[in-house]
Design an enzyme around this catalytic site. Structure first.
Site, PDB file in Angstrom:
ATOM      1  N   GLU A 200       1.088  -0.974  -0.085  1.00 37.43           N
ATOM      2  CA  GLU A 200      -0.504   0.080  -0.244  1.00 37.43           C
ATOM      3  C   GLU A 200       0.894   1.300  -0.655  1.00 37.43           C
ATOM      4  OE1 GLU A 200      -4.208   0.364   2.492  1.00 37.43           O
ATOM      5  OE2 GLU A 200      -2.297   1.154   3.275  1.00 37.43           O
ATOM      6  N   ARG A 294     -13.647  -6.755  16.622  1.00 40.49           N
ATOM      7  CA  ARG A 294     -13.648  -7.030  18.040  1.00 40.49           C
ATOM      8  C   ARG A 294     -13.573  -5.296  19.586  1.00 40.49           C
ATOM      9  NH1 ARG A 294      -8.431  -4.953  19.172  1.00 40.49           N
ATOM     10  NH2 ARG A 294      -6.663  -5.528  17.026  1.00 40.49           N
TER      11      ARG A 294
END
Length: 662
Positions: A200, A294
């Protein structure tokens, strides 16, 4: 139609450390029948539970072994699992296996959504579907250097290499140039569960790390709890977090929050999740980074910002089938531009040596003190008077100090006081860096970007060494003069004595013993006459008088105890290897403790300055040991993969070659 409520009968916390302690606090308040997991030397997070609710694991690696956990869930009739963070918390396979094979629900968004959000490339695809900007990146994961090289030549360096599925800053490397790609790619691949990476474009200079806390109930109803900032980090791992973020332009924050909410609605997200972004305030641009499906380590500051809201409780309620409209507090605004009038800061206290490349500090915590008072919260699994062993298997996090106050200026003042009241002895910590950071002008003025900590590390280290609180030095001196050994929590004195009774366990042994001793109880007697070295339970050396039924006259012996259990043995074994001599440039040493992955040289090899001679793992990160000079190898560490190696142990000894340059 009213939602179908699925009451929890038995809940397992499939984690350890401070997050287990935190979850357990809520489940106790909710009177839920809760079970926890432990290993033989890592039990502090279970202190508030009866033994019948504590499930021993065969090894630390069992926390990530689905078949092992599945068998335990079935054995104990568990119907709900809270995964915490790390370990299997983002595993779609774990959630799917528990539901299909044990009818046990893993608290979270479910296997299907985990597949889309836990994988970085799929999460990028979701962002693009929802019209959220992402940085240029490879479209498919790869393990080939040519694919990455071609991509980098097209968009330009620097780039980031990222494991396709990992968290906590692991499996990420910044690649500044083509010459470093060949060296860094194998490291990222080794830390990638899938054996693949993606590349990236790196957004580093001037960018802040901003994240949004999201809650969903699976119906498409989504709530946010504003923003947090995690720009102060090293190796892409967060060190200091605060909420709300430092961005002055709340309209940019509004756009970021709305982007996160839009993505969460698109997949009808269930439970607690964090959407992360890189933001450049001056350019008013932001890019989606990843989703953590989470609970986050830094959930504490959002709870403080939300006036004490219990995010773990909300996770549990949503898992039972409650809708947000019934459990989310109605008094909390959903306006991203106007968070509650409070600031909260989290300082992560870790067992790391920032002087030594942030290496893990292995050892036994002999004493500690954490702060208290108005506006100060501490989340930790450490217990005063209870032994804590820091090994290489688990995360370095010891405690989270959370400061809350009406203004940022008040937060900074409270944080300085709180850190002044904090000490940890027995292992090295990052407390000095935390103190130096909050004392810096950039921190006070909230101008730190994601490169600030590593870019100013040498200055911060110098400040840390010069500014250790004097009252703590004085108190430490008083504590070290006490009669207890500095390396043991167990006090032994000359004259201590024990009766020792050995009773066979097997029936045939019992019968044989009965016949040989004519039913007389076999009791021996041991008395300490001198303590030579007390590092119990790792090791103990003492002079003793020993008496047995067959030898009633006391006999003098030297007693040597050396632990053979995994964690304790590792701490004692690392001290038995050959250690390097300070200042000897011919000695290449392990600069930090860890688990040996590979020694890459043999006797007779010629090595060059900067060449990698060994690789050591600390938790999930693989770190290279390099030669500070060239020469011929005349001695090399004799060990095997998986050995626990200690700081200062020699990897190799050289002769000849160029001298190391300072």
């Amino acid at each position: 139609m009213a939602p179908e409520i699925r009451p929890i009968k038995r809940l397992l916390i499939a984690n350890r450390g401070e997050i287990t302690t935190r979850i357990l606090q809520t489940t106790r308040e909710l009177s839920l029948d809760t079970y926890t997991l432990t290993t033989s030397t890592d039990t502090l997070h279970t202190h508030s539970l009866p033994l019948s609710r504590i499930i021993p694991l065969p090894s630390p690696s069992s926390y990530t072994r689905i078949p092992t956990l599945l068998a335990l869930v079935k054995e104990h009739n568990i119907d709900t699992i809270h995964p915490g963070y790390g370990f299997l918390s983002e595993s779609a396979l774990f959630a799917s296996a528990m539901l299909s094979e044990a009818n046990a629900l893993v608290i979270g968004p479910g296997a299907e959504v985990l597949e889309r959000t836990g994988d970085k490339l799929q999460a990028r695809g979701l962002a693009e579907e929802c019209g959220v900007a992402v940085l240029p990146a490879l479209r498919e994961p790869t393990s080939g250097i040519e694919d990455i090289q071609n991509f980098a030549e097209e968009i330009g360096f620097p780039i980031l290499l990222k494991s396709s599925a990992s968290g906590g800053g692991r499996g990420i490397r910044l690649v500044p140039s083509s010459s470093t790609l060949e060296k860094l790619l194998p490291l990222v691949l080794a830390e990638s569960p899938s054996g693949t990476v993606f590349a990236e474009k790196a957004a580093v200079n001037g960018y802040r790390h901003i994240e949004v806390q999201i809650l969903g109930d699976g119906t498409g109803d989504i709530r946010h709890l504003w923003d947090r900032e995690c720009s102060i980090q090293r190796r892409f791992q967060k060190v200091v977090e605060f909420a709300p973020s430092s961005l002055k332009d709340r309209s940019t924050i509004k756009s970021i929050v709305e982007s996160a909410v839009r993505m969460a609605k698109h997949i009808k997200y269930t439970g607690l999740g964090t959407w992360e972004f890189l933001v450049h305030e001056e350019n008013r641009e932001f890019y989606f980074l990843e989703i953590n499906p989470r609970i986050q380590v830094e959930h504490t500051i959002t709870e403080q910002l939300a006036l004490g809201l219990d995010l773990v409780k909300l996770q549990i309620q949503i898992a039972q089938g409650y809708l947000l409209k019934d459990v989310f507090p109605s008094h909390l605004s959903q306006d991203p531009e106007t968070p509650p009038p409070i600031h909260s800061l989290q300082l992560r206290v870790t067992a790391e040596d920032a002087d030594n490349n942030w290496s893990l500090s292995v050892g036994k915590i002999t004493d500690f003190r954490f702060p208290g008072g108005n506006g100060v919260r501490v989340d930790t699994h450490l217990i005063p008077g209870q032994e804590a062993i820091i090994g290489t298997e688990f995360d370095t996090l010891l405690a989270k100090i959370v400061i809350s106050a009406p203004t940022w200026e008040d937060v900074v003042r409270k944080a300085r006081r709180a850190l002044g009241d904090t000490f940890v002895e027995g292992v090295k910590t990052n407390l000095g860096i935390l103190r130096a950071s909050i004392d810096s002008d950039a921190f006070v003025e909230q101008t730190c970007d994601t490169q600030w900590l590593e870019g100013n590390l040498s200055t911060l280290l110098a400040v840390a060494k010069a500014s250790k609180p004097q009252h703590l030095l004085k108190n430490a001196s008083k504590r070290s003069s006490a009669p207890i050994s500095a390396s043991s929590n167990v006090l032994f004195r000359k004259g201590d004595a024990w009766s020792i009774s050995l009773t066979p366990s097997l029936p045939d042994q019992q019968q044989a013993t009965h016949q040989q001793t004519e039913a007389k109880e076999q009791i021996s007697h041991l008395q300490l006459t001198r303590i030579h070295r007390n590092e119990f339970p790792t090791s103990l050396t003492a002079s003793i008088l020993y008496t047995t039924p067959l030898s009633p006259k006391p006999q003098a012996y030297t007693l040597t105890l050396a632990s053979t259990t995994s964690s304790f043995a590792s701490l004692s074994n690392v001290t038995s290897h050959r250690r390097g001599e300070p200042g000897n440039e011919r000695h290449i040493v392990f600069p930090f403790a860890g688990k040996l992955i590979e020694v890459l040289v043999e006797e007779g090899d010629e090595v060059q300055k900067g060449e990698t001679v060994a690789v050591v793992r600390q938790m999930k990160m693989e770190l290279e040991i390099r030669a500070a000079r060239g020469g011929r190898v005349v001695w090399v560490y004799e060990g095997e993969e998986g050995d626990e190696v200690g700081e200062g142990v020699i990897v190799a000894e050289l002769e000849g070659g160029e001298e190391a340059k300072l």
